[in-house]
Design a protein around this motif. Structure first.
Motif, PDB file in Angstrom:
ATOM      1  N   GLU A  78      -5.009  -9.519   0.525  1.00 17.08           N
ATOM      2  CA  GLU A  78      -4.267 -10.418  -0.355  1.00 17.08           C
ATOM      3  C   GLU A  78      -3.929  -9.710  -1.663  1.00 17.08           C
ATOM      4  N   GLU A  79      -2.816 -10.103  -2.269  1.00 19.61           N
ATOM      5  CA  GLU A  79      -2.437  -9.538  -3.565  1.00 19.61           C
ATOM      6  C   GLU A  79      -3.525  -9.777  -4.603  1.00 19.61           C
ATOM      7  N   SER A  80      -4.143 -10.946  -4.541  1.00 18.41           N
ATOM      8  CA  SER A  80      -5.189 -11.289  -5.515  1.00 18.41           C
ATOM      9  C   SER A  80      -6.440 -10.419  -5.351  1.00 18.41           C
ATOM     10  N   THR A  81      -6.540  -9.713  -4.256  1.00 15.93           N
ATOM     11  CA  THR A  81      -7.630  -8.758  -4.044  1.00 15.93           C
ATOM     12  C   THR A  81      -7.164  -7.341  -4.350  1.00 15.93           C
ATOM     13  N   LEU A  82      -5.956  -7.007  -3.923  1.00 11.60           N
ATOM     14  CA  LEU A  82      -5.463  -5.639  -4.047  1.00 11.60           C
ATOM     15  C   LEU A  82      -5.254  -5.203  -5.498  1.00 11.60           C
ATOM     16  N   TYR A  83      -4.538  -5.995  -6.273  1.00 12.80           N
ATOM     17  CA  TYR A  83      -4.180  -5.533  -7.621  1.00 12.80           C
ATOM     18  C   TYR A  83      -5.380  -5.372  -8.548  1.00 12.80           C
ATOM     19  N   PRO A  84      -6.347  -6.290  -8.548  1.00 11.77           N
ATOM     20  CA  PRO A  84      -7.555  -6.019  -9.345  1.00 11.77           C
ATOM     21  C   PRO A  84      -8.312  -4.780  -8.861  1.00 11.77           C
ATOM     22  N   LEU A  85      -8.321  -4.562  -7.543  1.00  9.38           N
ATOM     23  CA  LEU A  85      -8.977  -3.371  -6.992  1.00  9.38           C
ATOM     24  C   LEU A  85      -8.277  -2.109  -7.482  1.00  9.38           C
ATOM     25  N   LEU A  86      -6.951  -2.100  -7.450  1.00 10.00           N
ATOM     26  CA  LEU A  86      -6.198  -0.931  -7.939  1.00 10.00           C
ATOM     27  C   LEU A  86      -6.489  -0.670  -9.411  1.00 10.00           C
ATOM     28  N   ARG A  87      -6.509  -1.718 -10.224  1.00  8.84           N
ATOM     29  CA  ARG A  87      -6.804  -1.543 -11.658  1.00  8.84           C
ATOM     30  C   ARG A  87      -8.208  -0.994 -11.865  1.00  8.84           C
ATOM     31  N   ARG A  88      -9.179  -1.512 -11.105  1.00  4.96           N
ATOM     32  CA  ARG A  88     -10.559  -1.040 -11.238  1.00  4.96           C
ATOM     33  C   ARG A  88     -10.688   0.418 -10.824  1.00  4.96           C
ATOM     34  N   LEU A  89     -10.068   0.789  -9.709  1.00  7.78           N
ATOM     35  CA  LEU A  89     -10.143   2.184  -9.252  1.00  7.78           C
ATOM     36  C   LEU A  89      -9.458   3.121 -10.245  1.00  7.78           C
ATOM     37  N   GLU A  90      -8.390   2.652 -10.871  1.00  8.04           N
ATOM     38  CA  GLU A  90      -7.728   3.479 -11.887  1.00  8.04           C
ATOM     39  C   GLU A  90      -8.609   3.624 -13.118  1.00  8.04           C
ATOM     40  N   THR A  91      -9.239   2.546 -13.551  1.00  5.90           N
ATOM     41  CA  THR A  91     -10.153   2.591 -14.696  1.00  5.90           C
ATOM     42  C   THR A  91     -11.314   3.540 -14.420  1.00  5.90           C
ATOM     43  N   GLN A  92     -11.756   3.599 -13.177  1.00  2.05           N
ATOM     44  CA  GLN A  92     -12.860   4.491 -12.793  1.00  2.05           C
ATOM     45  C   GLN A  92     -12.412   5.949 -12.649  1.00  2.05           C
ATOM     46  N   GLY A  93     -11.112   6.191 -12.824  1.00  8.24           N
ATOM     47  CA  GLY A  93     -10.604   7.555 -12.750  1.00  8.24           C
ATOM     48  C   GLY A  93     -10.290   8.041 -11.349  1.00  8.24           C
TER      49      GLY A  93
END
Length: 142
Positions: A78-93
């Motif tokens: 779901e979009e509501s799962t994917l986009y927060p995951l992408l932001r978190r993985l980006e924040t983690q480098g």
């Protein structure tokens, strides 16, 4: 005063690709609908989704294209799962991203960073080891 427990929402119909074969619903093979199963299923899915997203982003994708690519391989998200995951993985480098215009629209493109590539290789080695162990355990029981 009673505290409310946080509960994950029940999975929507059609989101059983990870554990249930496509087309199994409606043929007397409906998945169990209890809270324990849902909770354990979501826990299992979370780790798998991280690995799948990292692996898929070895090639650059924007969010919607990534979602479609994962769904085409049997892993709907779901979009509501994917986009927060992408932001978190980006924040983690682990990911890099950049905004670009494509088809007259601004889109954010994601790609695995060098650190993400290193972590992906480590996670894949761990995944393969876990799979081998589970295969051995399941073969013993059959």
């Amino acid at each position: 005063r009673r505290r409310r427990r946080h509960r994950e929402p029940r999975a929507a119909p059609g989101r059983y690709q990870l554990l249930w074969p496509a087309g199994a619903r409606g043929r007397g093979v409906d998945p169990p609908q209890n809270d324990l199963f849902d909770s354990l299923r979501l826990e299992l899915r979370r780790g798998c989704l991280i690995l799948a997203v990292l692996a898929q982003l070895r090639v650059e994708h924007y969010g919607y294209a990534l979602r479609k690519a994962l769904a085409a391989r049997g892993l709907a998200i779901e979009e509501s799962t994917l986009y927060p995951l992408l932001r978190r993985l980006e924040t983690q480098g682990l990911l890099t991203s950049q905004w670009r215009e494509e088809e007259k629209r601004n889109k954010r493109f994601y790609r695995l960073s060098p650190a993400g590539e290193e972590i992906l290789q480590q996670l894949l080695a761990e995944w393969r080891g876990i799979n081998a162990s589970l295969d051995a355990i399941l073969k013993e029981e059959s």
